[in-house]
Design an enzyme around this catalytic site. Sequence first.
Site, PDB file in Angstrom:
ATOM      1  N   ASP A   1       0.816  -1.219   0.000  1.00  0.00           N
ATOM      2  CA  ASP A   1       0.000   0.000   0.000  1.00  0.00           C
ATOM      3  C   ASP A   1       0.849   1.269   0.000  1.00  0.00           C
ATOM      4  OD1 ASP A   1      -2.243  -1.725   0.262  1.00  0.00           O
ATOM      5  OD2 ASP A   1      -1.818  -1.853   2.408  1.00  0.00           O
TER       6      ASP A   1
ATOM      7  N   LYS B   1       1.992   1.994  -5.255  1.00  0.00           N
ATOM      8  CA  LYS B   1       2.676   1.476  -6.460  1.00  0.00           C
ATOM      9  C   LYS B   1       1.867   1.737  -7.734  1.00  0.00           C
ATOM     10  CE  LYS B   1       3.068  -2.492  -4.360  1.00  0.00           C
ATOM     11  NZ  LYS B   1       2.920  -2.204  -2.939  1.00  0.00           N
TER      12      LYS B   1
ATOM     13  N   GLY C   1      -3.971  -4.468  -4.299  1.00  0.00           N
ATOM     14  CA  GLY C   1      -4.936  -3.455  -4.739  1.00  0.00           C
ATOM     15  C   GLY C   1      -4.155  -2.222  -5.120  1.00  0.00           C
ATOM     16  N   HIS C   2      -3.901  -2.053  -6.411  1.00  0.00           N
ATOM     17  CA  HIS C   2      -3.117  -0.904  -6.865  1.00  0.00           C
ATOM     18  C   HIS C   2      -4.071   0.187  -7.334  1.00  0.00           C
ATOM     19  CE1 HIS C   2       0.729  -3.512  -7.470  1.00  0.00           C
ATOM     20  NE2 HIS C   2       0.272  -3.501  -6.247  1.00  0.00           N
TER      21      HIS C   2
ATOM     22  N   GLN D   1       2.332  -6.168  -3.031  1.00  0.00           N
ATOM     23  CA  GLN D   1       2.553  -6.228  -1.580  1.00  0.00           C
ATOM     24  C   GLN D   1       3.776  -5.368  -1.238  1.00  0.00           C
ATOM     25  OE1 GLN D   1       1.828  -9.626  -3.135  1.00  0.00           O
ATOM     26  NE2 GLN D   1      -0.174  -8.718  -2.874  1.00  0.00           N
TER      27      GLN D   1
HETATM   28  P1  IMP Z   1      -2.502 -12.959   1.922  1.00  0.00           P
HETATM   29  O1  IMP Z   1      -1.355 -12.773   1.005  1.00  0.00           O
HETATM   30  O2  IMP Z   1      -3.788 -12.434   1.352  1.00  0.00           O
HETATM   31  O3  IMP Z   1      -2.653 -14.328   2.461  1.00  0.00           O
HETATM   32  O4  IMP Z   1      -2.222 -12.033   3.214  1.00  0.00           O
HETATM   33  C1  IMP Z   1      -1.073 -12.223   4.042  1.00  0.00           C
HETATM   34  C2  IMP Z   1      -0.706 -10.906   4.722  1.00  0.00           C
HETATM   35  O5  IMP Z   1      -0.274  -9.969   3.747  1.00  0.00           O
HETATM   36  C3  IMP Z   1      -1.880 -10.230   5.449  1.00  0.00           C
HETATM   37  O6  IMP Z   1      -1.373  -9.524   6.560  1.00  0.00           O
HETATM   38  C4  IMP Z   1      -2.409  -9.246   4.410  1.00  0.00           C
HETATM   39  O7  IMP Z   1      -3.096  -8.180   5.009  1.00  0.00           O
HETATM   40  C5  IMP Z   1      -1.109  -8.802   3.760  1.00  0.00           C
HETATM   41  N1  IMP Z   1      -1.279  -8.395   2.375  1.00  0.00           N
HETATM   42  C6  IMP Z   1      -1.465  -9.193   1.304  1.00  0.00           C
HETATM   43  N2  IMP Z   1      -1.542  -8.465   0.178  1.00  0.00           N
HETATM   44  C7  IMP Z   1      -1.388  -7.189   0.542  1.00  0.00           C
HETATM   45  C8  IMP Z   1      -1.342  -5.950  -0.187  1.00  0.00           C
HETATM   46  O8  IMP Z   1      -1.421  -5.907  -1.419  1.00  0.00           O
HETATM   47  N3  IMP Z   1      -1.156  -4.816   0.551  1.00  0.00           N
HETATM   48  C9  IMP Z   1      -0.997  -4.845   1.898  1.00  0.00           C
HETATM   49  N4  IMP Z   1      -1.014  -5.973   2.610  1.00  0.00           N
HETATM   50  C10 IMP Z   1      -1.212  -7.135   1.942  1.00  0.00           C
END
Ligand code: IMP
Length: 432
Positions: free
Chosen positions: A13, A16, A40-41, A225
């Site tokens: 977040d 990007k 979520g870009h 991420q």
């Molecule tokens: P997962 O990848 O959805 O299983 O999430 C694993 C961890 O990464 C959790 O703490 C999510 O909130 C965090 N996370 C996954 N994708 C994103 C992202 O695009 N932005 C911020 N945090 C993320």
Amino acid sequence: MKADVLLGLQWGDEGKGKAVDVLAPSYEWIARFQGGPNAGHTLWLDGKRIVLHTIPSGIFREECMNIIGNGVVIHPPSLLHEIKELRKHGLNLEGKLLISAKAHLILPGHRLLDQAFESAKGDYKIGSTLRGIGPAYTDKYARHGLRYGDLVGPQGETLFQLAHDEHLRQLKALRSELPLDIANQVREWLDTMAELLTDFAPSDGSWLLNQALDSGQRVLAEGAQGSLLDVEFGAYPFVTSSHTTSAAACTGLGIAPTRIGKVYGLFKAYCTRVGSGPFPTELLDETGDALRSAGHEFGATTGRPRRCGWLDLPALSYAIRLNGVHQLIITKADALSGFDEIKIAVRYQGLDHHQSPYPDRPTDCIPEYQSFPGWKLSPNQSYSTRQQLPPSLQSYLSYLEDQLNLPIRWVSLGPERSQILESQIDGTHAGI
Ligand code: IMP
């Protein structure tokens, strides 16, 4: 030519989507290399908010090819929905969006397993976005995943059914109740997959990107991420299931390390995190609430409120080291406008200057802060040079450059494309 990489240095977040959209005119190709619809870009175009989850953020630039690389995991219904939303904005994606045949697929069972695993963890849950990311990568590495290209032809549905039956067996063993509409979910998944394959034939992403580089075209690899969520180098197990650092651009696109050029590292002027896990500079007070509301810190994918805290210099240095960053991009300096005092965690008690507690001791380390005077940006002024910025913001940026020994190349001051200024780089700092 070499491929440049742009990625986040915190917990995701960092902004990007906008950064890639702004840099995209300098590139012929934008390539996503890991993650999936957990990302979520966000882009703001003419006052409209658009969130991309799987599609690369160069899609709004006429001249850019966009490729979903082999390292990404794809959920067909979500991707088709995203494509349809973009078509509503008048975008024609055929020939402009390519999908690697080797990208793994997120099946309906992956999402159900994600939920089952998270709820079984109770208080120790990761705070996953529940998009099926972990189980899809698990199947990939266990060597029974399904790839985008595997679904071509009559055997596709059989392969799907075998994988789906296996997921049902696992869910039964976990005593997880199936949703009543599971049969509809399966039908929708197969129908959307067929529609995607009709419009977007599987591509040999690695070959295309290497050909592009050979012929002098420029490629920007777009990370998802953030570095502190890397499965290896984040605070395990509170991480995502992919490698989010620059090395993953090679494996996630099929580009050799010798073909990587500049690495752009993006960070917010403060820190945020969604989900569980250590966050040493988190502010659980009214300052944290003020940051959340000033920065509109709510998840672009899940809508969850983000945890907020001060910038963490040791963690930033750690991420810079992991990624081999050449130039920095700072975002959301505008969200700090109006704060009287701004803090940065400059070291951790008992650790060397800039030594990071990540990933092994993130909870038992106490950050020490340095205070900086705040700044006020005028909403009516457009800032195009660093010299036009309030002096306290200029000093804050110079302090960061000195500490990190890297130039801050771009300063983003708002969500719109135009709200970014490019710094003149004078060669004072290393890494250029
Ligand atoms: P997962 O990848 O959805 O299983 O999430 C694993 C961890 O990464 C959790 O703490 C999510 O909130 C965090 N996370 C996954 N994708 C994103 C992202 O695009 N932005 C911020 N945090 C993320």
